[in-house]
Design a protein around this motif. Structure first.
Motif, short mmCIF file in Angstrom:
data_model
loop_
_atom_site.label_atom_id
_atom_site.label_comp_id
_atom_site.label_asym_id
_atom_site.label_seq_id
_atom_site.Cartn_x
_atom_site.Cartn_y
_atom_site.Cartn_z
N LEU A 178 0.83 -1.21 0.00
CA LEU A 178 0.00 0.00 0.00
C LEU A 178 0.87 1.26 0.00
CD1 LEU A 178 -2.72 -1.09 2.57
CD2 LEU A 178 -3.14 -0.47 0.19
N THR A 209 2.59 1.77 -3.30
CA THR A 209 1.63 2.16 -4.34
C THR A 209 1.24 3.64 -4.19
OG1 THR A 209 0.77 -0.08 -4.36
CG2 THR A 209 -0.62 1.61 -5.34
N LEU A 210 0.96 4.04 -2.95
CA LEU A 210 0.55 5.44 -2.73
C LEU A 210 1.70 6.40 -3.00
CD1 LEU A 210 -1.70 5.20 0.48
CD2 LEU A 210 -2.38 5.32 -1.91
N GLU A 266 2.08 6.91 -6.61
CA GLU A 266 1.07 7.84 -7.15
C GLU A 266 1.48 9.28 -6.90
OE1 GLU A 266 -2.69 7.12 -5.33
OE2 GLU A 266 -2.89 5.13 -6.25
N LYS A 267 1.95 9.52 -5.67
CA LYS A 267 2.28 10.91 -5.28
C LYS A 267 3.32 10.92 -4.17
CE LYS A 267 -0.07 14.24 -2.76
NZ LYS A 267 -1.33 14.79 -2.27
N SER A 298 5.01 11.73 -0.91
CA SER A 298 4.31 12.06 0.35
C SER A 298 5.27 12.07 1.52
CB SER A 298 3.22 11.03 0.65
OG SER A 298 2.28 11.00 -0.37
N LEU A 357 0.94 10.22 4.44
CA LEU A 357 0.68 8.85 4.00
C LEU A 357 -0.39 8.19 4.87
CD1 LEU A 357 1.68 6.89 1.80
CD2 LEU A 357 3.27 5.97 3.47
N ARG A 398 -3.67 9.55 3.81
CA ARG A 398 -4.12 8.98 2.54
C ARG A 398 -4.65 7.56 2.73
NH1 ARG A 398 0.45 9.47 -1.72
NH2 ARG A 398 -1.21 8.79 -3.11
N LEU A 399 -4.02 6.81 3.63
CA LEU A 399 -4.51 5.46 3.95
C LEU A 399 -5.87 5.55 4.63
CD1 LEU A 399 -1.14 3.92 5.18
CD2 LEU A 399 -2.50 3.05 3.26
N THR A 433 -8.05 7.86 4.17
CA THR A 433 -9.03 8.20 3.13
C THR A 433 -9.51 6.94 2.41
OG1 THR A 433 -7.79 10.24 2.82
CG2 THR A 433 -9.38 9.70 1.12
N LEU A 434 -8.63 5.94 2.34
CA LEU A 434 -9.01 4.66 1.71
C LEU A 434 -9.84 3.78 2.65
CD1 LEU A 434 -5.62 3.70 -0.01
CD2 LEU A 434 -7.69 4.50 -1.14
N ARG A 445 7.41 -3.07 -5.73
CA ARG A 445 5.96 -2.86 -5.73
C ARG A 445 5.28 -3.83 -6.70
NH1 ARG A 445 1.73 -0.10 -8.15
NH2 ARG A 445 2.99 0.27 -10.00
#
Lengths: 105, 179
Positions: A9, A12-13, A16-17, A19, A24, A27-28, A30-31, A79
């Motif tokens: 995870l 992957t995050l 994407e961006k 952080s 981070l 963002r987790l 938010t998921l 990843r």
């Protein structure tokens, strides 16, 4: 469970961006995954030690500088490998639970 | 990605009390990390955590609670690394042991002095952990003394050494680090 997939995870995050640690965890969250900074900070430290992420300090206008994490080439390979493993495991779990479900019916 | 495109949450202003809380947390974490990381790794980890806490937008108590107990967080950093001796913990344990020895010795001596004083004129001799103790109370003199020669140094020295070796978990030094 979450601990096992956390590296995938995080990679992957971060792919994407770029952080920083607390970002981070947000963002987790938010998921829908409630992960503590007590899990994320040591993980990021290990990813950096293993060369899977690179870091840079970014000055902040409203606080101390923050350490941002970005994926390296080795991190991208890790990843991809972790993703493949996850697909194998999730497929196996789905197949097993589906069989169990059909037996129950 | 440019630096301007990175949006960061507002960092709170930490009060003096909050900074003390963070310092105390990091001090305890440092003790635990000594058992799992090298000196350089430990220093870098603490520096990073201090910066992360300074930039954490939540209240200090919430941010610290989210990190978990220092011992638990240290285990997260350890992962599969072999455990190392905790020399600073050993030093604290040795100092506490020496202090406890001195207090016990003093109480024993004062107890003897009180006993002979209540039966004055009198004197008494006893042994406390191999060290001879003398107490006396006469009309012209009152006092306590220690009569042993080498025991006076050797006994506390052995106690300090043993407590240091046990407190620091010195046997871990035989395990090789994995990296």
């Amino acid at each position: 469970m979450i601990r096992a997939v956390l590296p995938l995870l995080a990679l992957t995050l971060i792919a994407e961006k770029e952080s920083y640690g607390y970002q981070l965890t947000e963002r987790l969250s938010t998921l829908g995954l409630e992960v503590t900074t007590g899990l994320v900070y040591p993980l990021l430290s290990r990813l950096e030690r293993d060369g899977l992420v690179s870091t840079r300090m970014v000055a902040s206008t409203n606080g101390p500088p923050r350490k941002y994490f970005a994926l390296t080439t080795a991190g991208e390979s890790a990843r991809a490998a972790a993703k493949e493993q996850w697909h194998l495991v999730s497929t196996a779990v789905r197949d097993a639970t589906d069989k169990e479900h059909s037996r129950d019916d | 990605m440019t630096e301007h495109s990175l949006r960061a949450a507002d960092s709170p202003i930490r009060s003096f009390r909050d900074r003390l809380r963070i310092d105390w947390y990091l001090t305890r974490l440092d003790w635990h990390l000594e058992g799992v990381l090298t000196g350089r790794e430990r220093k870098a980890t603490l520096c990073e955590l201090r910066q992360a806490l300074a930039g954490d937008p939540r209240e200090t108590t919430v941010a610290l609670a989210d990190l978990g107990a220092p011992s638990t967080l240290a285990r997260q950093y350890a992962e599969e690394s072999p455990l190392r001796p905790q020399w600073s913990v050993g030093a604290v344990v040795a100092a506490l042991t020496l202090f406890a020895y001195w207090v016990a010795f003093l109480l024993f001596s004062l107890g003897m002095l009180a006993a002979v004083d209540s039966n004055a004129p009198a004197e008494a001799n006893a042994t406390f952990l191999f060290v001879g103790v003398e107490a006396f109370s006469f009309p012209d003199r009152v006092g306590i003394g220690w009569t042993s020669s080498w025991n006076w140094l050797v006994v506390p020295g052995v106690l300090v050494l043993v407590s240091f070796l046990l407190g620091s978990r010195s046997w871990r030094i035989t395990k090789k680090p994995s990296h």
